[in-house]
Design a protein around this motif. Structure first.
Motif, PDB file in Angstrom:
ATOM      1  N   THR A 119       0.866  -1.265  -0.032  1.00 21.60           N
ATOM      2  CA  THR A 119       0.054   0.016  -0.108  1.00 21.60           C
ATOM      3  C   THR A 119       0.919   1.301   0.020  1.00 21.60           C
ATOM      4  OG1 THR A 119      -1.746  -1.171   1.111  1.00 21.60           O
ATOM      5  CG2 THR A 119      -1.740   1.249   1.225  1.00 21.60           C
ATOM      6  N   VAL A 120       0.657   2.072  -0.778  1.00 21.19           N
ATOM      7  CA  VAL A 120       1.238   3.461  -0.959  1.00 21.19           C
ATOM      8  C   VAL A 120       0.238   4.578  -0.721  1.00 21.19           C
ATOM      9  CG1 VAL A 120       2.568   5.188  -2.244  1.00 21.19           C
ATOM     10  CG2 VAL A 120       2.954   2.450  -2.510  1.00 21.19           C
ATOM     11  N   PHE A 122      -0.776   8.630  -0.055  1.00 19.10           N
ATOM     12  CA  PHE A 122      -0.369   9.891  -0.622  1.00 19.10           C
ATOM     13  C   PHE A 122      -0.891  10.888   0.197  1.00 19.10           C
ATOM     14  CE2 PHE A 122      -0.340   7.043  -3.873  1.00 19.10           C
ATOM     15  CZ  PHE A 122       1.202   7.143  -4.363  1.00 19.10           C
ATOM     16  N   GLY A 128      -0.405  13.029  -4.257  1.00 15.97           N
ATOM     17  CA  GLY A 128      -1.412  12.218  -4.910  1.00 15.97           C
ATOM     18  C   GLY A 128      -1.593  12.227  -6.367  1.00 15.97           C
ATOM     19  N   ALA A 131       0.022   8.984  -7.493  1.00 18.38           N
ATOM     20  CA  ALA A 131      -0.963   7.734  -7.425  1.00 18.38           C
ATOM     21  C   ALA A 131      -1.111   6.743  -8.698  1.00 18.38           C
ATOM     22  CB  ALA A 131      -2.398   8.107  -6.699  1.00 18.38           C
ATOM     23  N   PHE A 134       1.967   4.505  -9.209  1.00 20.79           N
ATOM     24  CA  PHE A 134       2.075   3.466  -8.351  1.00 20.79           C
ATOM     25  C   PHE A 134       0.918   2.312  -8.625  1.00 20.79           C
ATOM     26  CE2 PHE A 134       4.751   6.611  -6.659  1.00 20.79           C
ATOM     27  CZ  PHE A 134       5.804   5.858  -5.979  1.00 20.79           C
ATOM     28  N   ALA A 135      -0.006   2.712  -8.840  1.00 19.74           N
ATOM     29  CA  ALA A 135      -1.337   1.906  -9.224  1.00 19.74           C
ATOM     30  C   ALA A 135      -0.929   1.157 -10.442  1.00 19.74           C
ATOM     31  CB  ALA A 135      -2.510   2.677  -9.511  1.00 19.74           C
ATOM     32  N   TYR A 139       0.601  -1.620  -6.867  1.00 17.95           N
ATOM     33  CA  TYR A 139       0.227  -1.160  -5.440  1.00 17.95           C
ATOM     34  C   TYR A 139      -0.979  -0.815  -5.447  1.00 17.95           C
ATOM     35  CZ  TYR A 139       5.659  -1.110  -5.180  1.00 17.95           C
ATOM     36  OH  TYR A 139       6.645  -1.293  -5.259  1.00 17.95           O
ATOM     37  N   ARG A 140      -1.585  -0.757  -4.171  1.00 17.78           N
ATOM     38  CA  ARG A 140      -2.939  -0.287  -3.770  1.00 17.78           C
ATOM     39  C   ARG A 140      -2.740   1.155  -3.322  1.00 17.78           C
ATOM     40  NH1 ARG A 140      -4.339  -0.100   1.719  1.00 17.78           N
ATOM     41  NH2 ARG A 140      -6.474   0.493   1.890  1.00 17.78           N
ATOM     42  N   THR A 141      -3.142   2.046  -3.980  1.00 19.11           N
ATOM     43  CA  THR A 141      -2.983   3.411  -3.430  1.00 19.11           C
ATOM     44  C   THR A 141      -4.137   4.089  -2.701  1.00 19.11           C
ATOM     45  OG1 THR A 141      -4.019   4.144  -5.599  1.00 19.11           O
ATOM     46  CG2 THR A 141      -1.435   3.773  -5.501  1.00 19.11           C
TER      47      THR A 141
END
Length: 169
Positions: A119-120, A122, A128, A131, A134-135, A139-141
């Motif tokens: 999980t990241v 922001f 953000g 995001a 990263f998604a 990763y779960r954002t």
């Protein structure tokens, strides 16, 4: 703007090193450290920033009450890391709106350095904006309300409720 003020150079700034390790499961990314944090060499050093009180509530440990050098290993023990989306920029003061010439941190080795990272989060709108990348990396954002004292429109209890999403599956 006067000619004299137009000629004053804007400070070129470098951010702080990441607080991560191989056990980091949740990474909180801010935009770029404020003036108080850069001066202290500490993440979220401004006394009215709510990050440490919020993380204290999320972990069940009084991180805010610990000296800074004791906070970081305790935070990592909970699987939570800290970093910023920007590694350098030009800025006067602490407002994200004053950031010029932003340079993103190098996240290429993040999966290698943090193999358990899922999980990241922001911290605020400026962070953000990263995001989607990263998604796309799997990763779960989680977009979070800023803990900055400059964002006073939301009370602590409401911010805490939003931040609890970091711990949700």
């Amino acid at each position: 703007m006067s000619i004299a003020s137009a000629c004053v150079p804007v400070p070129s700034l470098t951010g702080l090193a990441p607080v991560i390790d191989a056990t980091t499961r949740i990474l909180v990314l801010g935009s770029f450290p404020g003036a108080a944090s850069l001066a202290a060499g500490q993440y979220y050093a401004h006394p009215r920033n709510l990050l440490w009180p919020i993380l204290s509530q999320l972990t069940g440990e009084d991180l805010a009450g610990l000296p800074y050098d004791e906070r970081l290993p305790r935070l990592l023990a909970h699987g939570i890391g800290l970093w910023d989306v920007l590694g350098a920029c030009e800025r006067e003061g602490s407002l994200d709106s004053a950031i010029r010439a932003p340079a993103a941190n190098d996240f290429a080795r993040l999966r290698e350095r943090c193999p358990l990272l899922e999980t990241v989060g922001f911290n605020g709108k400026t962070a953000g904006k990263f995001a989607p990348q990263f998604a796309d990396a799997g990763y779960r954002t989680v977009l979070l309300p800023s803990t900055s004292p400059a964002y006073a429109a939301m009370p602590f209890a409401q911010k805490l409720l939003a931040w609890q999403r970091l711990l949700a599956d």
